[in-house]
Scaffold this motif. Sequence first.
Motif, PDB file in Angstrom:
ATOM      1  N   ASP A 334       2.376  21.913   9.728  1.00  0.00           N
ATOM      2  CA  ASP A 334       1.716  22.524   8.580  1.00  0.00           C
ATOM      3  C   ASP A 334       0.317  21.938   8.439  1.00  0.00           C
ATOM      4  O   ASP A 334       0.040  20.835   8.926  1.00  0.00           O
ATOM      5  CB  ASP A 334       2.525  22.262   7.306  1.00  0.00           C
ATOM      6  N   VAL A 335      -0.557  22.659   7.759  1.00  0.00           N
ATOM      7  CA  VAL A 335      -1.915  22.184   7.530  1.00  0.00           C
ATOM      8  C   VAL A 335      -2.421  22.756   6.209  1.00  0.00           C
ATOM      9  O   VAL A 335      -2.154  23.909   5.869  1.00  0.00           O
ATOM     10  CB  VAL A 335      -2.853  22.579   8.699  1.00  0.00           C
ATOM     11  N   LYS A 336      -3.107  21.926   5.432  1.00  0.00           N
ATOM     12  CA  LYS A 336      -3.730  22.337   4.176  1.00  0.00           C
ATOM     13  C   LYS A 336      -5.146  21.792   4.138  1.00  0.00           C
ATOM     14  O   LYS A 336      -5.443  20.772   4.775  1.00  0.00           O
ATOM     15  CB  LYS A 336      -2.949  21.805   2.968  1.00  0.00           C
ATOM     16  N   GLY A 337      -6.013  22.447   3.368  1.00  0.00           N
ATOM     17  CA  GLY A 337      -7.386  22.011   3.296  1.00  0.00           C
ATOM     18  C   GLY A 337      -7.788  21.564   1.911  1.00  0.00           C
ATOM     19  O   GLY A 337      -7.357  22.139   0.903  1.00  0.00           O
ATOM     20  N   CYS A 338      -8.594  20.497   1.831  1.00  0.00           N
ATOM     21  CA  CYS A 338      -9.226  20.064   0.586  1.00  0.00           C
ATOM     22  C   CYS A 338     -10.717  20.285   0.793  1.00  0.00           C
ATOM     23  O   CYS A 338     -11.426  19.414   1.295  1.00  0.00           O
ATOM     24  CB  CYS A 338      -8.910  18.592   0.322  1.00  0.00           C
ATOM     25  N   TRP A 339     -11.186  21.463   0.435  1.00  0.00           N
ATOM     26  CA  TRP A 339     -12.546  21.876   0.794  1.00  0.00           C
ATOM     27  C   TRP A 339     -13.567  21.307  -0.164  1.00  0.00           C
ATOM     28  O   TRP A 339     -13.345  21.214  -1.363  1.00  0.00           O
ATOM     29  CB  TRP A 339     -12.626  23.406   0.795  1.00  0.00           C
ATOM     30  N   GLY A 340     -14.710  20.930   0.418  1.00  0.00           N
ATOM     31  CA  GLY A 340     -15.816  20.466  -0.396  1.00  0.00           C
ATOM     32  C   GLY A 340     -15.858  18.979  -0.602  1.00  0.00           C
ATOM     33  O   GLY A 340     -16.787  18.454  -1.191  1.00  0.00           O
TER      34      GLY A 340
END
Length: 347
Positions: A334-340
């Motif tokens: 799985d992969v998730k992003g914390c953008w910015g």
Amino acid sequence: APPAEEPADGAAAEEGSASASVAEPPAVPGIDIKMIPTLVASLDGHTDTVVAVAFASDGSLVATGGMDGMVKLWDARTGVLKRTLEGPADVEWLDWHTKGNVLLAGSSDGTVWMWLAASGACMQVFAGHEGSVTAGLFTPDGRTVVTGGADGTVRLWAPKKGTCRHVFNGHDAHEAPITCLAVHPAWEKDETNDSAKLVISGSEDGTAKLMHVGTKKIVASFPHSPPDTSEVAAGAAASASAEGLSVESVAICPTLPWCATAGVDGNCKIWNMNSKTMHQCCAHPLSAAVTKMMWHPSLPVVVTSAADGIVRMWDARQGTVVSDYKGHTDMVLDVKGCWGAGVGGVD
């Protein structure tokens, strides 16, 4: 920190700056960067594999679901168990209502359970799938529950009444179990945008279907890796080939009329939703199976995780790798992003 500890902290900072010129991570509102690596709590209590985790929309609770048939609600700050919800067989997935503490859980027994988190009361049990309910979610307006099952159908439910409003099946629908679902990001930003009331599904049949929740029609089909029906592929060869067809992840681009499908064939394909044609193919080395994929919220960039243990960032316009992230010794599931949060707006 107590005054007695300040010299130690200062000494540590000076030692770190002397040994390596590493820039301090940029500040993120509401987040203490120094606390990110710290274990807040170990959530113990399930008696079998934990297969799903989801935070409530306000971040106050975290739900865990396991193959023991239990859903547990924990205080997200302290890790204290608030309550245990029982009812389903093996839990397949979890999803929170976008505006309230209402929780959905899909089960291997063909049911979907909905609870009020504050009291633990069961609000609805949705029954109708023949076999495991393998994917599901609330629509952004909270007025519809969308589920996909091992029976190959995608169903729309009325949360308050518990009734099935529509079943996507038949000639134009999937012919194998559903593996994943996703909604149009524009719908999340504007609940009144009828044109964005779209849901995309992926299936073991190697295709993805784009469905309009309002009109209850399948508006597009994307043949990511369709079955080979030629005579050459008959028999055992066809059976072996069929095992490699599944679409494992789907998502719609927030900024362009594109969607993406990713599967165990090792490809992440970018589709034009207007022309319904493939725009680009992000081919993974050695056909490493893609386990999960997501879009950047403002750039034509997709991020994939794969069975070769590498997370890759792709330019969806060119189908080329922008950067890769290595270190895992086995497949990334799985992969998730914390953008910015990072340099250049990407972390």
